[in-house]
Design a protein around this motif. Structure first.
Motif, short mmCIF file in Angstrom:
data_model
loop_
_atom_site.label_atom_id
_atom_site.label_comp_id
_atom_site.label_asym_id
_atom_site.label_seq_id
_atom_site.Cartn_x
_atom_site.Cartn_y
_atom_site.Cartn_z
N UNK A 368 21.33 35.83 11.74
CA UNK A 368 22.06 34.77 10.99
C UNK A 368 21.35 33.83 10.76
N UNK A 369 21.93 32.95 9.74
CA UNK A 369 21.48 31.82 9.22
C UNK A 369 21.49 30.69 10.51
N UNK A 370 22.45 30.79 11.35
CA UNK A 370 22.29 29.92 12.47
C UNK A 370 21.98 30.41 13.78
N UNK A 371 21.58 31.60 13.75
CA UNK A 371 21.22 32.09 15.15
C UNK A 371 20.97 33.98 14.79
N UNK A 372 21.47 34.69 15.87
CA UNK A 372 21.12 35.99 15.76
C UNK A 372 22.12 36.77 17.13
N UNK A 373 22.26 38.15 17.00
CA UNK A 373 22.84 38.76 18.04
C UNK A 373 21.91 40.22 18.52
N UNK A 374 21.80 40.05 19.64
CA UNK A 374 21.05 41.22 20.29
C UNK A 374 21.99 42.26 20.76
N UNK A 375 21.96 43.46 20.00
CA UNK A 375 22.98 44.55 20.28
C UNK A 375 22.56 45.29 21.55
N UNK A 376 21.30 45.40 21.63
CA UNK A 376 20.57 46.24 22.56
C UNK A 376 19.36 45.89 22.68
N UNK A 377 18.81 45.59 24.06
CA UNK A 377 17.39 45.18 24.44
C UNK A 377 16.31 46.18 24.25
N UNK A 378 15.20 45.93 24.36
CA UNK A 378 13.96 46.85 24.17
C UNK A 378 12.89 46.90 25.43
N UNK A 379 12.13 47.63 25.42
CA UNK A 379 11.12 47.58 26.43
C UNK A 379 9.85 48.11 25.98
N UNK A 380 9.47 47.84 24.63
CA UNK A 380 7.89 48.36 24.25
C UNK A 380 7.24 47.11 24.43
N UNK A 381 5.92 47.57 24.90
CA UNK A 381 4.83 46.85 25.04
C UNK A 381 3.98 46.56 23.99
N UNK A 382 3.28 45.48 23.92
CA UNK A 382 2.30 45.33 22.85
C UNK A 382 1.86 43.67 22.98
N UNK A 383 2.08 43.13 21.75
CA UNK A 383 1.74 41.77 21.83
C UNK A 383 2.80 40.78 20.96
#
Length: 449
Positions: A368-383
């Motif tokens: 969003x312009x003033x933030x965000x929503x996380x509907x489901x988390x993740x677990x991918x590794x990387x950088x």
């Protein structure tokens, strides 16, 4: 090594938590309080001392900036700095690094110097908005040469005096604009009658409570009884001793770690009363289902097996956004953060950066312009990219607690407010863990993520 120089990038593989935590952590002094104490001490009529200051790049840049305009700052003792004010001199240059406090707090002081003071900083700092301070000083009659950029680099044409009086500003992008003007206001010939007239409220209001309280402790007359208006009478500020509290913003990732992997984390010497915005973490973690306990030794968080989905308004505590976002990014949601549009103008566009990195670990995120929503988390590794932003590094460390092998592209950026962050983090996770395996709910959340 020059502690005020831009740090050399350093890749860092984050510390994975094999089990629940049982750690006790001591965090360094508050950056916000140290920066304000330095400015108020420089503007005072006599010497001041600063006890337990934050020794980090941002505060050392402030020290060097004050020295550049003639203020004597003795930092030989890391636990007790002495500031001896003097007439401010021009014909000098100030390196702001990437410190918003330096690029905003020092220009009103430089307007009181007897000649021009040039300001510049890191490449990233030139992208940070500073139109508020530049416009405000121009409206007060101060000559500013910024080449039309409304950002670094610019030069303040100090004349030794500022008339002051009535001034209107739009401080909806940053509360630092109000703090900067209020601190210098007692030295303006008519003081300052400041009004915020923006369409949105001033963000991070606790920082304004902090600066008003500290001004009064230094002997200033400040009337903030009317919403969005601050009246500061002209007069002398007193030299005094400033005792700096632990930095509660820097403490937050450690408390959030107890929620991320379970267990308990204690932060020593948590103040019983404070104006620090980081104190909001207590209520936020309680809202997310964890236990928060005070003791004579500090503040302890006992993490819940999984945080309760929530919608958070972080307008007044936006610095907590990155670490909370990382917590949400590795858990089942939905979690929403709103009210933080102003952090797009911080060290980086933190909203965009967080959304990008959370998606990089596989989280389902809506911006969003003033933030965000996380509907489901993740677990991918990387950088995990840090964007030269210490809070983004903190966020990556939190995510790395539950994602094995996650690496930060640059952890050296933490030198801004806590050079030893990575070492203390590793100590808390590797040696503060009690060896207990994470609960079934935690493993299930990781598997589904």
């Amino acid at each position: 090594m020059n502690a005020t120089a831009a740090p050399k990038k350093r890749r860092w593989t984050t510390t994975y938590a094999e089990g629940e935590l049982d750690a006790v952590v001591r965090v360094p002094g508050s950056k916000s309080m140290t920066a304000r104490a330095l400015i108020l001490a420089a503007l005072a009529s006599g010497p001041s001392t600063i006890r337990r200051p934050l020794v980090a790049r941002d505060t050392l840049l402030m020290v060097e900036g004050l020295r550049a305009i003639g203020v004597a700052v003795d930092t030989a003792d890391d636990d007790l700095w002495t500031v001896t004010p003097a007439a401010f001199k021009g014909g000098t240059e100030v390196d702001c690094g990437l410190a918003g406090t330096v690029m905003r707090f020092l220009p009103p002081v430089a307007a009181l110097a007897d000649g021009p003071v040039a300001f510049d900083g890191d490449p990233h700092a030139r992208k940070r908005p500073n139109d508020g301070v530049i416009k405000a000083l121009r409206d007060l009659g101060v000559d500013i040469d910024d080449g039309g950029r409304r950002a670094l680099p610019f030069t303040v044409g100090g004349t030794g005096r500022v008339e002051g009086g009535e001034l209107t500003v739009d401080a909806s992008k940053t509360s630092q604009l109000v703090s900067a003007l209020l601190m210098a206001a007692p030295r303006f010939e008519q003081g300052l009658d400041l009004r915020h007239v923006g369409d949105r409220a001033v963000p991070s209001r606790p920082y304004l409570d902090m600066v008003v309280q500290m001004l009064r402790e230094a002997g200033a007359e400040v009337d903030d009884s009317e919403p969005n208006r601050w009246r500061v009478a002209p007069g002398e500020l007193e030299g005094r001793e400033w005792a700096i509290e632990p930095d509660l913003q820097n403490a937050a990732p450690f408390l959030i770690a107890a929620v991320a992997v379970g267990g308990r984390v204690t932060v020593e010497d948590w103040p019983t009363e404070t104006t620090q915005a980081g104190d909001h973490i207590r209520g936020l973690l309680t809202q997310l289902g964890s236990r928060v306990e005070r003791s004579r030794g500090g503040l302890t968080v006992i993490g819940s097996p999984s945080p309760i989905p929530a919608e958070l308004d972080l307008t007044d505590a936006s610095e907590l956004t990155p670490s909370l976002a990382a917590l949400f990014g590795v858990n089942r949601g939905p979690f929403t953060i709103r009210g933080v549009a102003h952090i797009r103008g911080h060290e980086t566009d933190r909203v965009a950066a967080l959304v990008t990195e959370l998606r990089g670990i596989g989280a389902d995120v809506e911006e969003f312009e003033d933030g965000f929503r996380v509907d489901k988390g993740g677990s991918l590794t990387g950088t995990w990219k840090t964007y030269a932003d210490h809070r983004m590094a903190h966020a990556g460390a939190v995510a790395g607690l539950v994602i094995p092998g996650l690496a930060l592209d640059d952890v050296a950026c933490v030198s801004k407010t806590w050079p030893d962050f990575a070492q203390v983090w590793e100590q808390a996770v590797l040696h503060g863990g009690n060896g207990a395996k994470r609960g079934e709910d935690r493993r299930e959340a990781e598997t589904e993520a």
